[in-house]
Structure formats: structure tokens, C-alpha cells
Write a protein that holds these residues in place. Structure first.
Motif, mmCIF file in Angstrom:
data_model
loop_
_atom_site.group_PDB
_atom_site.id
_atom_site.type_symbol
_atom_site.label_atom_id
_atom_site.label_comp_id
_atom_site.label_asym_id
_atom_site.label_seq_id
_atom_site.Cartn_x
_atom_site.Cartn_y
_atom_site.Cartn_z
ATOM 1 N N SER A 143 0.828 -1.209 0.000
ATOM 2 C CA SER A 143 0.000 0.000 0.000
ATOM 3 C C SER A 143 0.862 1.258 0.000
ATOM 4 O O SER A 143 0.451 2.299 -0.518
ATOM 5 C CB SER A 143 -0.923 0.002 1.212
ATOM 6 N N PHE A 200 0.822 3.203 -4.631
ATOM 7 C CA PHE A 200 0.221 4.498 -4.943
ATOM 8 C C PHE A 200 1.145 5.645 -4.570
ATOM 9 O O PHE A 200 0.689 6.745 -4.273
ATOM 10 C CB PHE A 200 -1.119 4.646 -4.228
ATOM 11 N N SER A 257 1.519 9.100 -2.705
ATOM 12 C CA SER A 257 0.431 9.136 -1.724
ATOM 13 C C SER A 257 0.098 7.705 -1.328
ATOM 14 O O SER A 257 -0.468 6.951 -2.129
ATOM 15 C CB SER A 257 -0.801 9.821 -2.321
ATOM 16 N N LEU A 291 -1.649 4.387 0.125
ATOM 17 C CA LEU A 291 -3.010 3.939 0.366
ATOM 18 C C LEU A 291 -3.171 3.638 1.860
ATOM 19 O O LEU A 291 -2.321 2.958 2.444
ATOM 20 C CB LEU A 291 -3.301 2.676 -0.448
#
Length: 321
Positions: free
Chosen positions: A287, A291, A294, A296
């Protein structure tokens, strides 16, 4: 340990396993291996504490799920059935948006107080309603809805856009900004919880057959249930106060561990902790990287992975029956 080491190397900055090894030797063994300051800061101050907190959260929430599924004899029980997560969310929102309490309290402190408060309300309602396992679950559902509504009301009525964004990110589960004091807090809580469960593993085995059987085996049902639920509440509150709301870990991982260990808790508890720690380390790493820049929220990632895994476990159990 391998998962933590590999997870630390993942990210936009170029860090190798050799760098990780050298940095750990410098800090833990007193070595003096030349390392770039930027890499040392990335590994020691950012990624390693984050990976260790992820591991402790996965282990702790998994063990809480084992406890509740045994005590309540309900395969769908998880740490949030007691309303602890929703209480933590309310406490965090009250501190962050309304500014209640001293400045040193912060979001983690507010979340911890909210967790304990919601757990106390669940026990009170369940006791007044008769105190059975079903009443505990129903009380937990009611309190979850109550505190979720309070959280939404505070955000809707009093928060500006910046405060709302920060709080909502925390509510979705986030390991951003964790430090070594968080590692120590979560680590001590999880080790204490696991140690308690291993010492009382035979009691958990007895509870799995029902209160009457447990009582016939010499177990003080009422006292042991209160002790285990208190340990579960304190452990979950500690983890949620640091990492926010992370769902499905305590629900799914005990079922996965039973495929390897069977029902005996002396094996089930440590294996669940190990699977939970490894699972959360990789969920957080993926995660964080998938992304970038940014990340997740880790609570979103656990839900996205946990829901299909839980459905698969349900279908497998049905075929086995």
C-alpha cells in the motif's frame, strides 16, 4: 524477519538489503560501517519503525480475533465486535477537532480513552441485558453504531476541510509517522497479550466447547471471560490508538491459521500472531509503494484483501462440511 527486511527496501529511495544489514549492525551491534546519512534516516527513522508497528498490529489483532472467536463461540467475531474501533474513532475525532483534553494527549491518547469508554459501555449494556455471549455481540453492534454516529456528527458539525481530511485519513488506518516509541508501546502490548494467551491456552480450549463444559472442567467462566475481554480491549485499544482502524485482520487470520494448526490454542495463538505480522508487513509495504507518493491507507488495503479471502474461506469450509 525476512519480510521486514525486504519491505524496508521497497520505496522510491534506493535501499538494498546490504544497506539494511549494515544500518542494523551499526545501531544494534556497535559497528562502524560507513552509510550515507540519508539512507540511514530512511531505514532507521522511517521504514523500520513502520514495518515493526505493522507487524505488531497484525500479530495483536489476529490474537484478539482468536480470543473472541473462542470466548463467544462465533466464527465472525473480531476485535471490533466490542465497539472498540468506533470508540477509538470518536475519541480521536473529539481530540483532533474539538480540542478536548491537554495538548499532550493527542489523537492516540484520545483514541485509547475512546476505546476503553466504548468497551465499558458494551459491558454495561450486556450485563444489564443478561450477560450472555449473544448479548455481548448485540451490545457491541449497538455501541459501534452509536459511536460511529457520534464521530460523523462531530466531523459534520465542527470540522473544517483540513481537519476532516486529516482525521478521515487516520480513521481509514494509517502507519504514517510512527516512531520508535510507538514500536515499544505496541510491542510490549502484543507480547503481553500473547504471553497471557499462551499461559491460559487450556482455558481458551475449554471455552471453545461452551460455558457448561468449561465450568465442568474447573474454569471460573465469569472471571476468565472478564480477564480475556479486558486483555482484548486493552490490546486493541493500544493498537488502534497508534495505527487507526484496521479491519478484517482479526476476523480472517485466525481461520487461516487453523488450517495449519488445528483448534488447540497453544499452537493457534503463536501461528496466528506470526501470520498476522507477516501479512500486515506486506500489506503496508504494498500500500505504501503501489500508490506512491500518496500511500493507500492500510485499513483500506486490509479490507480489499480480507473480504475476498474471507469469502474463499467460507466456501472452503462449506465444501469441507
Amino acid at each position: 524477519m525476512v519480510s521486514v527486511g525486504v519491505a524496508i527496501t521497497l520505496g522510491p529511495a534506493d535501499v538494498s538489503l546490504v544497506n539494511v544489514r549494515d544500518i542494523l549492525l551499526n545501531h544494534l551491534a556497535g559497528a562502524d560501517i560507513p552509510i550515507r546519512v540519508s539512507k540511514e534516516a530512511i531505514v532507521w527513522d522511517d521504514r523500520l519503525p513502520r514495518a515493526l508497528v505493522a507487524a505488531t498490529c497484525g500479530a495483536g489483532l489476529g490474537v484478539c480475533g482468536v480470543i473472541l472467536q473462542s470466548l463467544l463461540r462465533n466464527p465472525l467475531a473480531d476485535p471490533y465486535v466490542l465497539g472498540i474501533s468506533s470508540g477509538a474513532s470518536t475519541g480521536a475525532v473529539v481530540v483532533a477537532i474539538l480540542g478536548v483534553g491537554p495538548a499532550a494527549l493527542g489523537i492516540p491518547g484520545g483514541a485509547f480513552i475512546g476505546s476503553i469508554a466504548s468497551f465499558a459501555v458494551v459491558l454495561l449494556i450486556a450485563r444489564l441485558a443478561g450477560g450472555s455471549d449473544d448479548k455481548v455481540i448485540l451490545a457491541g453492534i449497538a455501541v459501534t453504531q452509536l459511536f460511529s454516529a457520534l464521530t460523523s456528527f462531530v466531523v459534520f458539525a465542527f470540522a473544517d476541510s483540513d481537519a476532516t481530511r486529516g482525521v478521515m485519513f487516520w480513521l481509514l488506518g494509517s502507519l504514517e509517522g510512527v516512531r520508535w516509541d510507538d514500536v515499544a508501546l505496541c510491542g510490549l502490548a502484543v507480547l503481553g497479550g500473547i504471553g497471557f494467551c499462551l499461559l491460559r491456552a487450556q482455558v481458551l480450549d475449554a471455552f471453545a466447547f461452551g460455558d457448561d463444559v468449561a465450568s465442568s472442567l474447573g474454569v471460573s467462566v465469569r472471571r476468565e471471560r472478564i480477564m480475556f475481554m479486558t486483555v482484548t480491549a486493552l490490546l486493541t485499544a493500544t493498537l488502534v490508538s497508534v495505527a487507526g482502524a484496521i479491519g478484517f485482520v482479526g476476523l480472517v487470520l485466525p481461520h487461516a491459521a487453523r488450517f495449519f494448526t488445528g483448534p488447540l490454542h497453544v499452537r493457534l495463538v503463536p501461528v496466528t500472531a506470526l501470520i498476522g505480522a507477516t501479512f500486515m508487513v506486506w500489506v503496508d509495504a504494498i500500500s505504501r509503494v503501489a500508490f506512491s507518493p500518496s500511500p493507500l491507507p492500510v485499513g483500506v488495503a486490509t479490507a480489499l484483501i480480507g473480504v475476498p479471502v474471507f469469502i474463499a474461506i467460507m466456501f472452503r469450509r462449506r465444501r469441507a462440511q
